[in-house]
Design an enzyme around this catalytic site. Structure first.
Site, PDB file in Angstrom:
ATOM      1  N   TYR A 121     -17.231   6.346   3.917  1.00 24.75           N
ATOM      2  CA  TYR A 121     -15.823   6.653   3.581  1.00 24.75           C
ATOM      3  C   TYR A 121     -15.655   8.163   3.387  1.00 24.75           C
ATOM      4  CZ  TYR A 121     -11.318   6.450   1.128  1.00 24.75           C
ATOM      5  OH  TYR A 121     -10.004   6.627   0.762  1.00 24.75           O
ATOM      6  N   GLY A 162       0.830  -1.214   0.000  1.00 25.96           N
ATOM      7  CA  GLY A 162       0.000   0.000   0.000  1.00 25.96           C
ATOM      8  C   GLY A 162       0.861   1.259   0.000  1.00 25.96           C
ATOM      9  N   ILE A 163       0.183   2.381   0.168  1.00 25.49           N
ATOM     10  CA  ILE A 163       0.854   3.681   0.152  1.00 25.49           C
ATOM     11  C   ILE A 163       1.819   3.798   1.339  1.00 25.49           C
ATOM     12  CG2 ILE A 163       0.435   6.173   0.331  1.00 25.49           C
ATOM     13  CD1 ILE A 163      -2.384   5.490  -0.999  1.00 25.49           C
ATOM     14  N   GLY A 164       1.415   3.222   2.495  1.00 24.21           N
ATOM     15  CA  GLY A 164       2.240   3.311   3.704  1.00 24.21           C
ATOM     16  C   GLY A 164       3.598   2.655   3.522  1.00 24.21           C
ATOM     17  N   SER A 173      -8.584  12.198   1.484  1.00 26.30           N
ATOM     18  CA  SER A 173      -8.950  11.815   0.113  1.00 26.30           C
ATOM     19  C   SER A 173      -9.642  12.984  -0.562  1.00 26.30           C
ATOM     20  CB  SER A 173      -9.896  10.626   0.207  1.00 26.30           C
ATOM     21  OG  SER A 173     -10.516  10.395  -1.030  1.00 26.30           O
TER      22      SER A 173
HETATM   23  N1  LIG Z   1      -5.711   3.935  -2.903  1.00 27.45           N
HETATM   24  C1  LIG Z   1      -6.279   5.098  -3.154  1.00 27.45           C
HETATM   25  O1  LIG Z   1      -6.606   5.416  -4.316  1.00 27.45           O
HETATM   26  C2  LIG Z   1      -6.526   6.059  -2.052  1.00 27.45           C
HETATM   27  C3  LIG Z   1      -6.250   5.765  -0.731  1.00 27.45           C
HETATM   28  N2  LIG Z   1      -6.487   6.705   0.241  1.00 27.45           N
HETATM   29  C4  LIG Z   1      -6.185   6.427   1.635  1.00 27.45           C
HETATM   30  O2  LIG Z   1      -4.848   5.976   1.748  1.00 27.45           O
HETATM   31  C5  LIG Z   1      -4.697   5.188   2.936  1.00 27.45           C
HETATM   32  C6  LIG Z   1      -3.908   3.966   2.599  1.00 27.45           C
HETATM   33  O3  LIG Z   1      -4.677   3.175   1.732  1.00 27.45           O
HETATM   34  P1  LIG Z   1      -4.066   2.251   0.573  1.00 27.45           P
HETATM   35  O4  LIG Z   1      -2.617   2.094   0.744  1.00 27.45           O
HETATM   36  O5  LIG Z   1      -4.609   2.732  -0.695  1.00 27.45           O
HETATM   37  O6  LIG Z   1      -4.859   0.921   0.863  1.00 27.45           O
HETATM   38  P2  LIG Z   1      -4.395  -0.435   1.533  1.00 27.45           P
HETATM   39  O7  LIG Z   1      -5.634  -1.207   1.742  1.00 27.45           O
HETATM   40  O8  LIG Z   1      -3.291  -1.003   0.745  1.00 27.45           O
HETATM   41  O9  LIG Z   1      -3.789   0.074   2.918  1.00 27.45           O
HETATM   42  C7  LIG Z   1      -4.566   0.358   4.030  1.00 27.45           C
HETATM   43  C8  LIG Z   1      -3.754   0.026   5.241  1.00 27.45           C
HETATM   44  O10 LIG Z   1      -4.523   0.322   6.401  1.00 27.45           O
HETATM   45  C9  LIG Z   1      -4.419  -0.789   7.255  1.00 27.45           C
HETATM   46  N3  LIG Z   1      -5.586  -0.927   8.106  1.00 27.45           N
HETATM   47  C10 LIG Z   1      -6.875  -1.029   7.742  1.00 27.45           C
HETATM   48  N4  LIG Z   1      -7.644  -1.177   8.814  1.00 27.45           N
HETATM   49  C11 LIG Z   1      -6.820  -1.185   9.881  1.00 27.45           C
HETATM   50  C12 LIG Z   1      -7.001  -1.334  11.269  1.00 27.45           C
HETATM   51  N5  LIG Z   1      -8.221  -1.505  11.797  1.00 27.45           N
HETATM   52  N6  LIG Z   1      -5.931  -1.273  12.089  1.00 27.45           N
HETATM   53  C13 LIG Z   1      -4.695  -1.114  11.580  1.00 27.45           C
HETATM   54  N7  LIG Z   1      -4.441  -0.985  10.278  1.00 27.45           N
HETATM   55  C14 LIG Z   1      -5.494  -1.016   9.437  1.00 27.45           C
HETATM   56  C15 LIG Z   1      -4.315  -1.994   6.339  1.00 27.45           C
HETATM   57  O11 LIG Z   1      -3.813  -3.089   7.078  1.00 27.45           O
HETATM   58  P3  LIG Z   1      -4.108  -4.621   6.616  1.00 27.45           P
HETATM   59  O12 LIG Z   1      -2.980  -5.004   5.730  1.00 27.45           O
HETATM   60  O13 LIG Z   1      -4.111  -5.366   7.906  1.00 27.45           O
HETATM   61  O14 LIG Z   1      -5.404  -4.646   5.905  1.00 27.45           O
HETATM   62  C16 LIG Z   1      -3.375  -1.462   5.287  1.00 27.45           C
HETATM   63  O15 LIG Z   1      -2.048  -1.603   5.664  1.00 27.45           O
HETATM   64  C17 LIG Z   1      -6.124   4.932   3.428  1.00 27.45           C
HETATM   65  O16 LIG Z   1      -6.406   5.792   4.500  1.00 27.45           O
HETATM   66  C18 LIG Z   1      -6.998   5.290   2.240  1.00 27.45           C
HETATM   67  O17 LIG Z   1      -8.279   5.710   2.621  1.00 27.45           O
HETATM   68  C19 LIG Z   1      -6.977   7.947  -0.056  1.00 27.45           C
HETATM   69  C20 LIG Z   1      -7.248   8.271  -1.339  1.00 27.45           C
HETATM   70  C21 LIG Z   1      -7.066   7.370  -2.441  1.00 27.45           C
HETATM   71  C1  LIG Z   2     -11.206   4.240 -14.853  1.00 28.76           C
HETATM   72  C2  LIG Z   2     -12.423   3.607 -15.400  1.00 28.76           C
HETATM   73  C3  LIG Z   2     -12.548   3.545 -16.875  1.00 28.76           C
HETATM   74  C4  LIG Z   2     -13.404   3.121 -14.620  1.00 28.76           C
HETATM   75  C5  LIG Z   2     -13.389   3.131 -13.137  1.00 28.76           C
HETATM   76  C6  LIG Z   2     -14.534   3.928 -12.572  1.00 28.76           C
HETATM   77  C7  LIG Z   2     -14.510   4.064 -11.052  1.00 28.76           C
HETATM   78  C8  LIG Z   2     -14.550   2.711 -10.417  1.00 28.76           C
HETATM   79  C9  LIG Z   2     -13.318   4.935 -10.588  1.00 28.76           C
HETATM   80  C10 LIG Z   2     -13.349   6.322 -11.239  1.00 28.76           C
HETATM   81  C11 LIG Z   2     -12.769   7.298 -10.235  1.00 28.76           C
HETATM   82  C12 LIG Z   2     -12.223   6.405  -9.133  1.00 28.76           C
HETATM   83  C13 LIG Z   2     -11.874   6.958  -7.806  1.00 28.76           C
HETATM   84  C14 LIG Z   2     -11.919   6.177  -6.672  1.00 28.76           C
HETATM   85  C15 LIG Z   2     -12.403   4.762  -6.756  1.00 28.76           C
HETATM   86  C16 LIG Z   2     -12.599   4.222  -8.169  1.00 28.76           C
HETATM   87  C17 LIG Z   2     -13.222   5.261  -9.077  1.00 28.76           C
HETATM   88  C18 LIG Z   2     -14.586   5.644  -8.518  1.00 28.76           C
HETATM   89  C19 LIG Z   2     -11.610   6.738  -5.286  1.00 28.76           C
HETATM   90  C20 LIG Z   2     -12.948   7.139  -4.710  1.00 28.76           C
HETATM   91  C21 LIG Z   2     -10.935   5.691  -4.414  1.00 28.76           C
HETATM   92  C22 LIG Z   2     -10.655   6.175  -3.026  1.00 28.76           C
HETATM   93  C23 LIG Z   2     -10.350   7.615  -2.889  1.00 28.76           C
HETATM   94  O1  LIG Z   2     -10.047   7.999  -1.767  1.00 28.76           O
HETATM   95  C24 LIG Z   2     -10.487   8.572  -4.013  1.00 28.76           C
HETATM   96  C25 LIG Z   2      -9.428   9.643  -4.031  1.00 28.76           C
HETATM   97  C26 LIG Z   2     -10.654   7.917  -5.368  1.00 28.76           C
HETATM   98  C27 LIG Z   2     -11.143   8.922  -6.415  1.00 28.76           C
HETATM   99  C28 LIG Z   2     -11.314   8.342  -7.790  1.00 28.76           C
END
Ligand SMILES: NC(=O)C1=CN([C@@H]2O[C@H](COP(=O)(O)OP(=O)(O)OC[C@H]3O[C@@H](n4cnc5c(N)ncnc54)[C@H](OP(=O)(O)O)[C@@H]3O)[C@@H](O)[C@H]2O)C=CC1
Ligand SMILES: CC(C)=CCC[C@@H](C)[C@H]1CC[C@H]2C3=C(CC[C@]12C)[C@@]1(C)CCC(=O)[C@@H](C)[C@@H]1CC3
Length: 331
Positions: free
Chosen positions: A197, A17-19, A175
């Site tokens: 969310y 993940g991002i972390g 987000s």
């Molecule tokens: N991916 C994206 O497009 C976006 C992500 N974000 C935010 O970025 C952050 C990281 O997400 P991302 O890396 O994408 O997703 P991942 O699912 O890869 O990472 C989420 C992390 O949070 C941990 N986690 C979830 N629940 C708990 C809990 N109860 N206690 C401890 N750890 C926990 C997970 O651990 P475990 O491995 O145990 O599940 C995992 O390591 C989140 O806050 C997400 O909302 C924001 C915008 C867009």
């Molecule tokens: C890309 C195509 C052709 C289709 C996918 C459509 C949606 C599933 C996708 C479009 C914008 C995306 C988006 C997120 C999830 C997936 C989408 C809705 C997020 C909401 C995921 C978590 C976040 O925190 C946001 C920053 C993302 C914003 C864009």
């Protein structure tokens, strides 16, 4: 020496993940940084530690068991951290969940042909709903994990974060999906709606502002970032994996029109990493710092003013303090 605590750092089965990407970047930048990874799953946490040690064999990486959605676990982990360290410089509040996501396909096709397609792809606004659950503490799971557990953690770690002569920074992974209309002060936990969310992320934006108002005088600062759209377990959970693989070329194409499609965890961690290099005092409490990636693949961080205000932030803060009292009495 810089000590940094990261919540939610497990090595992910598919992508990492991002972390985890942030930890890699921090260690590449400064091999002396001391990392403490706070994760709920011991095995995955150890795997993450080992993966980091492969590229940084001398790194100082410790682990602490933390399920941020369980209040008992948060109090226990904070106690453990207080016993191990006397100072924290950075606290990355990165753990986050989006359970049972549903995509509104009709809204997606409608959005595609409206003038707001770029906005839709950047924020996912109106496209996603979630089904929330209740935790054993009686809290809504998304609220407990994405917001309240972090709130308690910061409060419990106050002695390590607020030290005379030192400034520290807490960083919320928010987000662009955070939306004022999804959040209500009368329903903090989002019991009534189906956008938990979005609600929890908006609440984290407000809470960051409130923390700045209450703690800047003690040397603690708070900032909010958005990583953009990143392919991680969270996003893979929204639609079937094969679908994402199929549309991947389209995703890279969309990147020409919106720099919010950061796509890789490395790119998504840009703003988290950028904040690490800033002076906390110089940051804008009203700004969300966005990780952005240009069509040519260049990463940069851009601040964007948040749709938040002091009165709302303060009311939320007061309500969270009340809930903290109630939880302390129960545990
Ligand atoms: N991916 C994206 O497009 C976006 C992500 N974000 C935010 O970025 C952050 C990281 O997400 P991302 O890396 O994408 O997703 P991942 O699912 O890869 O990472 C989420 C992390 O949070 C941990 N986690 C979830 N629940 C708990 C809990 N109860 N206690 C401890 N750890 C926990 C997970 O651990 P475990 O491995 O145990 O599940 C995992 O390591 C989140 O806050 C997400 O909302 C924001 C915008 C867009
Ligand atoms: C890309 C195509 C052709 C289709 C996918 C459509 C949606 C599933 C996708 C479009 C914008 C995306 C988006 C997120 C999830 C997936 C989408 C809705 C997020 C909401 C995921 C978590 C976040 O925190 C946001 C920053 C993302 C914003 C864009």
């Amino acid at each position: 020496m810089i000590r940094s605590l990261h919540c939610g750092q497990d090595l992910k089965t598919v992508t990492g993940g991002i972390g985890l990407a942030l930890c890699e970047r921090l260690l590449s930048h400064d091999a002396q940084v001391q990392l403490c990874l706070a994760c709920r799953n011991g095995q995955r946490a150890e795997a993450a530690r080992q993966a980091l040690l492969v590229s940084h064999p001398q790194a100082h990486i410790s682990l602490v068991q933390l399920d941020v959605g369980s209040m008992h676990s948060v109090f226990k982990a904070a106690q453990e951290v207080r016993q191990r360290y006397n100072r924290l410089d950075y606290l990355y509040l990165n753990a986050g969940i989006m359970p049972n996501p549903q995509v509104d396909h009709k809204a997606f096709y409608k959005g595609l042909f409206s003038g707001k397609a770029v906005h839709m792809f950047s924020t996912g606004e109106g496209l996603l709903t979630q089904k929330d659950e209740v935790t054993s503490d009686g809290l809504q799971q998304v609220f407990a994990t994405n917001l309240f557990g972090h709130f308690i953690l910061v409060r419990e770690l106050e002695p390590l974060l607020c030290r005379p002569g030192n400034s520290s920074l807490i960083i919320w992974t928010s987000s662009s999906n955070a939306r004022r209309s999804a959040f209500s002060l009368d329903d903090l936990q989002h019991k009534q709606g189906n956008e938990s969310y979005s609600s929890s992320k908006y609440a984290s934006d407000l809470l960051s502002l409130a923390f700045n108002r209450h703690y800047n005088s003690k040397g603690l600062y708070s900032s909010v970032i958005c990583p953009g759209l990143v392919m991680t377990n969270l996003t893979y959970g929204i639609l079937p994996s094969f679908f994402w693989t199929l549309i991947m070329p389209i995703m890279w194409l969309i990147r020409i029109f919106t720099n919010t499609f950061t796509l890789t965890p490395y790119n998504g961690a840009e703003a988290l990493f950028w904040l690490f290099k800033q002076k906390p005092e110089a940051l804008d409490p009203m700004a969300k710092y966005h990780s952005l990636t240009s069509g040519l693949g260049n990463n940069y961080t851009q601040p964007c003013k948040m749709d938040i205000d002091d009165i709302m932030a303060e009311t939320l803060y007061e309500k969270l303090l009340d809930l903290e009292d109630a939880i302390r009495k129960k545990l």
